[in-house]
Design a protein around this motif. Structure first.
Motif, PDB file in Angstrom:
ATOM      1  N   LYS A 251       0.821  -1.216   0.000  1.00  9.55           N
ATOM      2  CA  LYS A 251       0.000   0.000   0.000  1.00  9.55           C
ATOM      3  C   LYS A 251       0.858   1.271   0.000  1.00  9.55           C
ATOM      4  CE  LYS A 251      -3.770   2.225   2.532  1.00  9.55           C
ATOM      5  NZ  LYS A 251      -4.653   2.126   3.700  1.00  9.55           N
ATOM      6  N   THR A 252       1.909   1.243   0.798  1.00 13.53           N
ATOM      7  CA  THR A 252       2.723   2.467   0.930  1.00 13.53           C
ATOM      8  C   THR A 252       3.411   2.866  -0.383  1.00 13.53           C
ATOM      9  OG1 THR A 252       3.096   1.989   3.269  1.00 13.53           O
ATOM     10  CG2 THR A 252       4.627   3.535   2.204  1.00 13.53           C
ATOM     11  N   PRO A 253       4.202   1.976  -1.050  1.00 11.55           N
ATOM     12  CA  PRO A 253       4.843   2.400  -2.329  1.00 11.55           C
ATOM     13  C   PRO A 253       3.841   2.651  -3.441  1.00 11.55           C
ATOM     14  CG  PRO A 253       5.222   0.060  -1.913  1.00 11.55           C
ATOM     15  CD  PRO A 253       4.619   0.608  -0.666  1.00 11.55           C
ATOM     16  N   LEU A 254       2.759   1.848  -3.460  1.00 12.27           N
ATOM     17  CA  LEU A 254       1.766   2.075  -4.513  1.00 12.27           C
ATOM     18  C   LEU A 254       1.109   3.438  -4.362  1.00 12.27           C
ATOM     19  CD1 LEU A 254       0.007  -1.406  -4.858  1.00 12.27           C
ATOM     20  CD2 LEU A 254       1.478  -0.267  -6.539  1.00 12.27           C
ATOM     21  N   THR A 255       0.890   3.817  -3.133  1.00 12.21           N
ATOM     22  CA  THR A 255       0.301   5.152  -2.901  1.00 12.21           C
ATOM     23  C   THR A 255       1.247   6.263  -3.426  1.00 12.21           C
ATOM     24  OG1 THR A 255      -0.844   4.341  -0.955  1.00 12.21           O
ATOM     25  CG2 THR A 255      -0.587   6.730  -1.158  1.00 12.21           C
ATOM     26  N   ALA A 256       2.541   6.044  -3.138  1.00 18.50           N
ATOM     27  CA  ALA A 256       3.518   7.042  -3.617  1.00 18.50           C
ATOM     28  C   ALA A 256       3.580   7.047  -5.130  1.00 18.50           C
ATOM     29  CB  ALA A 256       4.890   6.709  -3.013  1.00 18.50           C
ATOM     30  N   SER A 276      10.058  13.420  -9.517  1.00 23.23           N
ATOM     31  CA  SER A 276       8.883  12.567  -9.391  1.00 23.23           C
ATOM     32  C   SER A 276       9.126  11.204 -10.010  1.00 23.23           C
ATOM     33  CB  SER A 276       7.662  13.234 -10.050  1.00 23.23           C
ATOM     34  OG  SER A 276       7.349  14.432  -9.380  1.00 23.23           O
ATOM     35  N   LEU A 277       9.776  11.223 -11.202  1.00 19.62           N
ATOM     36  CA  LEU A 277      10.081   9.955 -11.850  1.00 19.62           C
ATOM     37  C   LEU A 277      11.073   9.146 -11.013  1.00 19.62           C
ATOM     38  CD1 LEU A 277      10.355  11.079 -15.602  1.00 19.62           C
ATOM     39  CD2 LEU A 277       8.522   9.714 -14.529  1.00 19.62           C
ATOM     40  N   GLY A 278      11.973   9.861 -10.338  1.00 18.44           N
ATOM     41  CA  GLY A 278      12.940   9.168  -9.470  1.00 18.44           C
ATOM     42  C   GLY A 278      12.244   8.475  -8.309  1.00 18.44           C
ATOM     43  N   TYR A 279      11.248   9.202  -7.703  1.00 20.06           N
ATOM     44  CA  TYR A 279      10.477   8.593  -6.610  1.00 20.06           C
ATOM     45  C   TYR A 279       9.688   7.376  -7.091  1.00 20.06           C
ATOM     46  CZ  TYR A 279      11.477  12.384  -3.354  1.00 20.06           C
ATOM     47  OH  TYR A 279      12.099  13.253  -2.504  1.00 20.06           O
ATOM     48  N   ILE A 280       9.106   7.495  -8.295  1.00 19.12           N
ATOM     49  CA  ILE A 280       8.343   6.378  -8.855  1.00 19.12           C
ATOM     50  C   ILE A 280       9.248   5.184  -9.080  1.00 19.12           C
ATOM     51  CG2 ILE A 280       7.085   5.588 -10.919  1.00 19.12           C
ATOM     52  CD1 ILE A 280       5.897   8.408 -11.125  1.00 19.12           C
ATOM     53  N   LYS A 281      10.468   5.432  -9.603  1.00 16.83           N
ATOM     54  CA  LYS A 281      11.404   4.335  -9.843  1.00 16.83           C
ATOM     55  C   LYS A 281      11.830   3.686  -8.532  1.00 16.83           C
ATOM     56  CE  LYS A 281      15.878   3.247 -11.941  1.00 16.83           C
ATOM     57  NZ  LYS A 281      17.114   3.784 -12.612  1.00 16.83           N
ATOM     58  N   GLU A 283      10.248   3.613  -5.602  1.00 19.57           N
ATOM     59  CA  GLU A 283       9.151   2.841  -5.000  1.00 19.57           C
ATOM     60  C   GLU A 283       8.863   1.580  -5.812  1.00 19.57           C
ATOM     61  OE1 GLU A 283       7.858   3.369  -2.098  1.00 19.57           O
ATOM     62  OE2 GLU A 283       9.044   5.202  -1.824  1.00 19.57           O
ATOM     63  N   GLY A 284       9.004   1.670  -7.156  1.00 17.02           N
ATOM     64  CA  GLY A 284       8.814   0.482  -8.001  1.00 17.02           C
ATOM     65  C   GLY A 284       9.837  -0.584  -7.687  1.00 17.02           C
ATOM     66  N   GLU A 285      11.148  -0.153  -7.545  1.00 17.69           N
ATOM     67  CA  GLU A 285      12.205  -1.111  -7.199  1.00 17.69           C
ATOM     68  C   GLU A 285      11.930  -1.735  -5.807  1.00 17.69           C
ATOM     69  OE1 GLU A 285      15.711   1.180  -7.560  1.00 17.69           O
ATOM     70  OE2 GLU A 285      15.864   0.967  -9.747  1.00 17.69           O
ATOM     71  N   ARG A 286      11.394  -0.905  -4.887  1.00 14.17           N
ATOM     72  CA  ARG A 286      11.036  -1.421  -3.549  1.00 14.17           C
ATOM     73  C   ARG A 286      10.002  -2.521  -3.640  1.00 14.17           C
ATOM     74  NH1 ARG A 286       8.318   2.195   1.270  1.00 14.17           N
ATOM     75  NH2 ARG A 286       8.022   0.465   2.739  1.00 14.17           N
ATOM     76  N   LEU A 287       8.972  -2.288  -4.470  1.00 12.33           N
ATOM     77  CA  LEU A 287       7.945  -3.302  -4.658  1.00 12.33           C
ATOM     78  C   LEU A 287       8.525  -4.558  -5.276  1.00 12.33           C
ATOM     79  CD1 LEU A 287       4.809  -1.305  -5.970  1.00 12.33           C
ATOM     80  CD2 LEU A 287       5.093  -2.466  -3.773  1.00 12.33           C
ATOM     81  N   LEU A 288       9.404  -4.350  -6.284  1.00 13.37           N
ATOM     82  CA  LEU A 288      10.018  -5.505  -6.936  1.00 13.37           C
ATOM     83  C   LEU A 288      10.868  -6.304  -5.953  1.00 13.37           C
ATOM     84  CD1 LEU A 288      10.551  -7.094  -9.549  1.00 13.37           C
ATOM     85  CD2 LEU A 288      12.459  -5.503 -10.015  1.00 13.37           C
TER      86      LEU A 288
END
Length: 289
Positions: A251-256, A276-281, A283-288
């Motif tokens: 929930k936390t990274p997806l929200t970000a 913003s793209l850096g934050y998305i990347k 959080e995406g790596e965190r999810l992965l």
């Protein structure tokens, strides 16, 4: 159901045996008296004249029947060889002719049972011989009054014993039924509780038989089911905690990611878009991971 017919059969056998013994004892007594009567009449007739035996017997029959009846204290009759009544210890009464007289006239001892309005009688007839010639027949009309009273008392005693035995058997059968059915009802109660998920009840039976073994086995089964259901509940709780953690971690990274993805179209500066793209990347790596 089994005991009552058995008791009735036993009572019937006992009463039949008592009645048969009563008749046998009475006929044995009358048989003994017939031998005594034979000796008495032989001696009596030998002392009175030289007439023919039948005539002497007929003339002396009133005196002899009175003496014999007073001796045995019941009714006596004397008959001639043809079966005709000569004397009766009870006057103006019917002779009550029966088949025992006919057999006695043939030279055989015989008896039969006759039931009147008052009592049952044994008619016992015995031929009387003077020398080698039959002079007549003596007949004993023996009332079974005392025997019937004894049978009535025995009937009351047997009825009391029978009633007590039936009551006792009923009590014992109820105790036995309760001993068998009580544990089974307890098993049924605990089984119903188990069916609704309550495994806290145990069965304590000390009967020393197969029912106690069944109760112990049932308690072991209940304990195993309780342990198994407890482990299932613990596993279910662990699964819930795991999914709660996973949900939180997603929930936390997806929200970000969703937030920054919605923010990018409204940004003017390339630096802000790049951040913003850096934050998305990230959080995406965190999810992965």
């Amino acid at each position: 159901v089994i005991f009552i017919p058995v008791m009735l059969f036993v009572c019937a056998v006992v009463f039949n045996e008592l009645y048969s013994n009563m008749i046998k004892n009475s006929t044995d007594y009358l048989l003994k008296e017939s031998y005594n009567t034979q000796l008495y009449m032989e001696k009596y007739l030998e002392k009175h004249g030289e007439l023919y035996p039948e005539k002497r017997f007929a003339e002396a029959s009133p005196l002899m029947v009175t003496y014999l009846s007073g001796k045995v204290n019941f009714r006596i009759q004397l008959y001639d060889p043809a079966g005709n009544l000569l004397a009766d210890s009870i006057k103006n009464d019917l002779s009550m002719y029966a088949e025992d007289i006919a057999k006695a006239s043939e030279g055989k001892k015989a008896y039969c049972l006759k039931k009147t309005q008052e009592h049952t009688y044994i008619f016992f007839s015995s031929p009387i011989y003077i020398g080698q010639q039959q002079a007549g027949t003596v007949r004993y009309l023996y009332p079974l009054e005392r025997e019937e009273q004894m049978m009535d008392r025995m009937f009351l005693i047997m009825a009391g014993v029978f009633a007590f035995a039936v009551f006792l058997s009923w009590i014992l059968s109820r105790i036995l039924a309760e001993k068998i059915a009580g544990p089974l009802r307890l098993l049924e109660f605990v089984s119903e509780k188990n069916a609704h998920g309550d495994y806290s009840h145990e069965i304590h039976i000390q009967s020393g038989d197969e029912v106690e073994e069944l109760a112990e086995t049932f308690n072991k089964m209940t304990e195993n089911i309780r342990i198994y259901t407890t482990s299932l509940q613990e596993e279910k709780q662990k699964q819930k905690q795991f999914f709660d953690h996973v949900t939180h971690e997603f929930k936390t990274p997806l929200t970000a990611i969703i937030g920054y993805a919605g923010l990018i179209p409204r940004l003017r500066s390339k630096e802000q878009v790049a951040d913003s793209l850096g934050y998305i990347k990230t959080e995406g790596e965190r999810l992965l991971k």
